[in-house]
Design an enzyme around this catalytic site. Structure first.
Site, short mmCIF file in Angstrom:
data_model
loop_
_atom_site.label_atom_id
_atom_site.label_comp_id
_atom_site.label_asym_id
_atom_site.label_seq_id
_atom_site.Cartn_x
_atom_site.Cartn_y
_atom_site.Cartn_z
CE LYS A 77 -8.59 5.09 72.91
NZ LYS A 77 -9.66 6.01 73.35
CE1 TYR A 130 -14.52 -23.05 53.04
CE2 TYR A 130 -13.16 -21.11 53.47
CZ TYR A 130 -13.37 -22.48 53.55
OH TYR A 130 -12.43 -23.28 54.13
NE ARG A 180 -17.50 6.79 76.00
CZ ARG A 180 -16.49 6.62 75.18
NH1 ARG A 180 -16.55 5.71 74.22
NH2 ARG A 180 -15.40 7.34 75.29
CG MET A 218 -8.80 -18.63 59.71
SD MET A 218 -8.76 -20.19 60.59
CE MET A 218 -10.42 -20.29 61.21
C1 LIG Z 1 -9.30 7.26 72.77
C2 LIG Z 1 -9.37 8.56 73.45
C3 LIG Z 1 -8.80 9.70 72.87
C4 LIG Z 1 -8.19 9.69 71.49
O1 LIG Z 1 -9.19 9.62 70.51
P1 LIG Z 1 -8.85 9.71 68.96
O2 LIG Z 1 -10.16 9.82 68.29
O3 LIG Z 1 -8.14 8.45 68.61
O4 LIG Z 1 -7.97 10.89 68.78
C5 LIG Z 1 -8.85 10.87 73.59
N1 LIG Z 1 -9.41 10.93 74.82
C6 LIG Z 1 -9.98 9.85 75.40
C7 LIG Z 1 -10.59 9.97 76.75
C8 LIG Z 1 -9.97 8.63 74.74
O5 LIG Z 1 -10.54 7.57 75.31
#
Ligand SMILES: *Cc1c(COP(=O)(O)O)cnc(C)c1O
Length: 356
Positions: A35, A253, A130, A301
């Site tokens: 993801k 800065y 969640r 930046m």
């Molecule tokens: C992001 C995610 C994972 C992976 O999590 P990590 O901590 O990066 O291993 C697994 N299951 C779900 C549902 C996730 O959203």
């Protein structure tokens, strides 16, 4: 010439980290989680290193389509499921597996006209609060899903809030087992932390993400030092200028750093517009010419400044590693009050990124 800043994605490290995940969960299949554009590494760039996985887990339909276009014919899991009825057309067309966590999704699936049933991962909320059905409502949801024409195989899924921490998983695992009792089907619960540290949670499919990129689920490098995981990303740049400060002079800065005596500073082509955290405090580690040194002054930046006291030979053009094999991203993140996850996801589009 482009700026000297670039990110390199190490295909061999990704492939190696996948074998580490297999070593920790030898009896489970793996959803390699890609993801957020593969945690900032790029779905297309990590694909060659992770193609020995059993499936890919992600959120965005366009990333799923990209994987199909790259030639991936195996399972793809949508970790948050779908959001609109029209998403189901894409799920159907590209044969995606979807998480199902709500009655709204179930209703859309019941009403959809699909060319074939969709495999789902029915999600239980075992304490994260969640997504998912409460344990009390889980069986009813499963029965309703099973009765739906559009639903194929049903895997039972949940997600841990504390697999990397003190609280652990025992409470959530017990809740899950109670809610899923007597329900047939494969199970999938473990993220990276549970894959590494809670073998009792592995079941049929594990879902490692961060460990595949060579960083720690807990945010502490020490926690993964003995696992053999290798960093999948190097963020590297060069010194583009040298400054010699006299005692009392400041840099950057806000003039937040004042030299106590004469000192050389290096100016690195990397700033917060590249995704480097602006909140990096004085002392944040940076490797210059293979020597560990520290940030002084505020990250701006496009540039940041480092103390060259430990590396007197450094000059314009000297290589700088912001994170990578000689400086764990977790160590940098920890100094900045965050985790490796955030830093790798934040690398900006303007930073050239290539696979190696
Ligand atoms: C992001 C995610 C994972 C992976 O999590 P990590 O901590 O990066 O291993 C697994 N299951 C779900 C549902 C996730 O959203």
């Amino acid at each position: 010439m482009p700026r000297p800043l670039s990110a390199t994605i190490h295909t061999a490290a990704l492939a190696h980290n996948l074998t580490v995940a297999r070593r920790f969960a030898p009896n489970s299949k793996i959803w390699a989680v890609v993801k957020a554009n593969a945690y900032g590494h790029g779905v297309a760039r990590v694909f060659p290193g992770l193609r020995a996985t059993d499936g890919f887990g992600l959120l965005d339909l366009d990333e799923a389509v990209k994987l199909r276009e790259l030639g991936w014919a195996g399972p793809i899991l949508l970790l948050e499921g779908f959001f609109r009825t029209t998403d189901l057309d894409v799920i159907d067309r590209y044969s995606l597996t979807t998480t199902l966590h709500s009655d709204e999704q179930l209703r859309m699936l019941e009403l959809a006209r699909l060319s074939k049933p969709v495999n789902i991962q029915l999600k239980m909320n075992s304490g994260m609060n969640r997504l998912g059905y409460t344990p009390e409502r889980f069986r009813a949801a499963w029965e309703r899903a099973r009765a739906a024409q559009g639903v194929g195989q049903i895997t039972l899924m949940s997600h841990f809030s504390d697999a990397d921490g003190e609280r652990g998983i025992a409470g959530q695992l017990a809740v899950f087992e109670r809610g899923a009792q007597g329900i047939a089907g494969a199970r999938s619960l473990a993220n990276s932390a549970a894959t590494l540290w809670h073998p009792e949670s592995h079941f049929d499919w594990v879902r490692p993400g961060i460990m595949l990129y060579g960083a720690s689920p807990s945010g502490l490098h020490a926690a993964i030092r003995d696992t053999g995981l290798q960093p999948a990303m190097t963020l590297a740049s060069e010194l583009i200028a040298i400054q010699t400060l006299a005692a009392g002079q400041t840099v950057g800065y806000g003039s937040v750093f004042t030299a106590r005596g004469p000192m050389r500073l290096g100016v690195v082509a990397c700033g917060y517009a590249d995704g480097y955290p602006r909140m990096a405090p004085e002392g944040t580690p940076v490797m210059v010419d293979g020597v560990l040194t520290r940030i002084v002054g505020r990250v701006s930046m496009d540039m940041l400044t480092v103390d060259l006291t430990p590396c007197p030979a450094a000059n314009v053009g000297t290589p700088v590693e912001l994170w990578g094999p000689s400086l764990p991203i977790d160590t940098v993140a920890n100094t900045c009050g965050t985790v490796g996850y955030e830093l790798m996801c934040a690398v900006a589009p303007r930073v050239p990124m290539r696979g190696a």
